[in-house]
Design a protein around this motif. Sequence first.
Motif, PDB file in Angstrom:
ATOM      1  N   GLY A 223     -10.659  -0.339  -3.240  1.00  0.00           N
ATOM      2  CA  GLY A 223      -9.292   0.109  -3.527  1.00  0.00           C
ATOM      3  C   GLY A 223      -9.249   1.573  -3.916  1.00  0.00           C
ATOM      4  O   GLY A 223      -8.374   2.322  -3.466  1.00  0.00           O
ATOM      5  N   ARG A 224     -10.234   2.007  -4.725  1.00  0.00           N
ATOM      6  CA  ARG A 224     -10.267   3.411  -5.145  1.00  0.00           C
ATOM      7  C   ARG A 224     -10.539   4.332  -3.957  1.00  0.00           C
ATOM      8  O   ARG A 224      -9.943   5.406  -3.841  1.00  0.00           O
ATOM      9  N   ARG A 225     -11.446   3.911  -3.058  1.00  0.00           N
ATOM     10  CA  ARG A 225     -11.735   4.719  -1.860  1.00  0.00           C
ATOM     11  C   ARG A 225     -10.486   4.903  -1.022  1.00  0.00           C
ATOM     12  O   ARG A 225     -10.162   6.005  -0.571  1.00  0.00           O
ATOM     13  N   MET A 226      -9.745   3.801  -0.823  1.00  0.00           N
ATOM     14  CA  MET A 226      -8.535   3.872  -0.005  1.00  0.00           C
ATOM     15  C   MET A 226      -7.436   4.665  -0.713  1.00  0.00           C
ATOM     16  O   MET A 226      -6.685   5.411  -0.075  1.00  0.00           O
ATOM     17  N   ALA A 227      -7.377   4.529  -2.035  1.00  0.00           N
ATOM     18  CA  ALA A 227      -6.382   5.288  -2.808  1.00  0.00           C
ATOM     19  C   ALA A 227      -6.637   6.788  -2.689  1.00  0.00           C
ATOM     20  O   ALA A 227      -5.701   7.588  -2.586  1.00  0.00           O
ATOM     21  N   LYS A 228      -7.925   7.166  -2.683  1.00  0.00           N
ATOM     22  CA  LYS A 228      -8.273   8.581  -2.550  1.00  0.00           C
ATOM     23  C   LYS A 228      -7.810   9.127  -1.199  1.00  0.00           C
ATOM     24  O   LYS A 228      -7.280  10.245  -1.111  1.00  0.00           O
ATOM     25  N   MET A 238      -0.164  13.320   5.909  1.00  0.00           N
ATOM     26  CA  MET A 238      -0.749  12.298   6.782  1.00  0.00           C
ATOM     27  C   MET A 238       0.273  11.220   7.128  1.00  0.00           C
ATOM     28  O   MET A 238       0.949  10.691   6.251  1.00  0.00           O
ATOM     29  N   GLY A 239       0.366  10.889   8.422  1.00  0.00           N
ATOM     30  CA  GLY A 239       1.257   9.830   8.880  1.00  0.00           C
ATOM     31  C   GLY A 239       0.518   8.512   9.023  1.00  0.00           C
ATOM     32  O   GLY A 239      -0.695   8.431   8.791  1.00  0.00           O
ATOM     33  N   PRO A 240       1.217   7.457   9.457  1.00  0.00           N
ATOM     34  CA  PRO A 240       0.603   6.129   9.572  1.00  0.00           C
ATOM     35  C   PRO A 240      -0.576   6.069  10.549  1.00  0.00           C
ATOM     36  O   PRO A 240      -1.554   5.379  10.275  1.00  0.00           O
ATOM     37  N   ALA A 241      -0.500   6.803  11.664  1.00  0.00           N
ATOM     38  CA  ALA A 241      -1.581   6.745  12.660  1.00  0.00           C
ATOM     39  C   ALA A 241      -2.878   7.281  12.067  1.00  0.00           C
ATOM     40  O   ALA A 241      -3.944   6.654  12.181  1.00  0.00           O
ATOM     41  N   ARG A 242      -2.795   8.426  11.401  1.00  0.00           N
ATOM     42  CA  ARG A 242      -3.991   9.013  10.770  1.00  0.00           C
ATOM     43  C   ARG A 242      -4.476   8.122   9.629  1.00  0.00           C
ATOM     44  O   ARG A 242      -5.684   7.914   9.449  1.00  0.00           O
ATOM     45  N   LEU A 247      -8.305   4.715   6.972  1.00  0.00           N
ATOM     46  CA  LEU A 247      -8.463   3.536   6.123  1.00  0.00           C
ATOM     47  C   LEU A 247      -9.156   2.383   6.838  1.00  0.00           C
ATOM     48  O   LEU A 247      -9.597   1.426   6.208  1.00  0.00           O
ATOM     49  N   GLY A 248      -9.209   2.463   8.179  1.00  0.00           N
ATOM     50  CA  GLY A 248      -9.804   1.379   8.953  1.00  0.00           C
ATOM     51  C   GLY A 248      -8.947   0.131   8.942  1.00  0.00           C
ATOM     52  O   GLY A 248      -9.446  -0.991   8.812  1.00  0.00           O
ATOM     53  N   CYS A 249      -7.626   0.334   9.071  1.00  0.00           N
ATOM     54  CA  CYS A 249      -6.700  -0.806   9.046  1.00  0.00           C
ATOM     55  C   CYS A 249      -5.714  -0.670  10.209  1.00  0.00           C
ATOM     56  O   CYS A 249      -5.736   0.306  10.956  1.00  0.00           O
ATOM     57  N   SER A 250      -4.836  -1.651  10.355  1.00  0.00           N
ATOM     58  CA  SER A 250      -3.841  -1.601  11.434  1.00  0.00           C
ATOM     59  C   SER A 250      -2.732  -0.621  11.088  1.00  0.00           C
ATOM     60  O   SER A 250      -2.556  -0.236   9.928  1.00  0.00           O
TER      61      SER A 250
END
Length: 398
Positions: A223-228, A238-242, A247-250
Motif C-alpha cells: 500500500g505504501r509503495r502504491m501510495a508513493k 499522472m493520468g489513469p493510463a500512466r 501500479l500494475g493494475c487495470s
Amino acid sequence: VESPLADVLGEMELAGIAVDVDTLGRMSTEFAGTLDRLMGEIHGLAGAPFNIGSPPQLREVLFERLKLPTKGVRKGKTGLSTDADVLAKLAALHPLPQKILDWRQLSKLKSTYIDALPALVDANTGRVHTSFNQTVAATGRLSSSDPNLQNIPIRTEAGRRIRAAFVAATGCQLISADYSQIELRVLAHLADDAALQSAFRADEDIHARTAAEVFGSLPAAEGRRMAKVINYGIVYGMGPARAARELGCSMAEAERYIADYFARYAGVKRYIDSTIAAGRAQGYVTTLLGRRRYFPELASPDAGVRQFAERAATNTPIQGSAADLIKLAMLVIRQRLATAGTGARMLLQVHDELVLEAPVATTETTVATVREAMEGVWPLTVPLRVDVRVGASWAEIH
C-alpha cells in the motif's frame, strides 16, 4: 534571486569536487569485464552475435528472430521502438530485453562517468569542475553540464559506486543537506489542502497515511509503495493510463484509486483545476516567488498537445517553487558561512540536495547553519524538513 545566485554558482564551479581517479580506474576494468559477460549472455539468448547498440539489429532479434509480440509497441520513422519502456514491458516475456537494459545502463555509466571523469580532473586543482546552468530548465531548476553531476543514478549499485569516487579533501568531510519531500510540502501549501497539511504538521509518514486512506485493503508495504506512486504521480499530472502502468493494475482500478485520492485530498483537485484554468486565462503559471512559465499550448486544438501542457502547467508551480526555495536557501547559506568563517563551502546542487565540504573541526557548526537556513527559508503553511548526512564520500552521505 537569480542575479546574486550567479555569484554563488561561480564560486561552486571554481571550488569543484575531489575525485578518486584510482577508484574509477579499477571500476573501469571491472565494468569492462561485466559488459563482456553480459554481451556473451545476450548473444547466447539471441542465438547469434549482433551489434547490441544498433536499434535495427536489435529490432530484428526481438521481433523477427524471437517473435516477441509487437502489440502496443510504438512505431517511428525507422521502425518499431526498442526504447527502455518497450524493453521493460518485453522483459516479462523473455530474459533478453532485461539483459539489454542492464547492458545499456552499465555501458552509459562507464562511458559518461567512469571513463570520462578522470580526463575532466583539473591538473591544477585535482578536482572536477561542473558548470551550473540557470536558464536551461523551464521550471527554474538548475542543470549541470561538463560533466552532468545531477544525472548519476542513486538507486542502482553502479550509481552508488560512482558516487563513492567523489570524496572530501584531506582534513574535510562532505555534507549532504537534502529537502525531505519538498514538492509534496509545496503542494500542501499551494493547494491549501487540510489533510495534507495536518499530516506534515504532525510529522506523519505521508505515504503511509495515503496508503491507509486510499489503499487500506492492501498489505502495508504494498500500500505504501502504491501510495508513493500516486502521491508523486499527482504532482506530475499522472493520468489513469500512466497510473495503471506504474501500479500494475487495470485502468478501471487506477481511475478508482485516483478518484479516491481526490476525495481524500479535495484541495489538491481544486489546485489542479484552478491552476490549469488560470494558465489558460492568462497564458502562464507562476511559482511561489513569481517565476512565470508561459503555456500557449493550453489553447491548442490538438488534444494531445493540450493535455501535455496541462500536466506541465500543474507541475511547474510545484517543481519551480521547490527550485526557488533551494536557490533562496543557497543565498542565505553563502552569507552565513562567510560570516561564520568556518572554512565550509558549497560544492554541488542536485535539485533538492546541497553538497558541501567542511573542515572536520567545523562540520557540526556547518550542519546546524545549513539546516537552519534551509528549513527557515520561507514561511510555508507546513514545516520544511532537511535530512543531513556527513561522510568521507558522496556515496556515504546519500
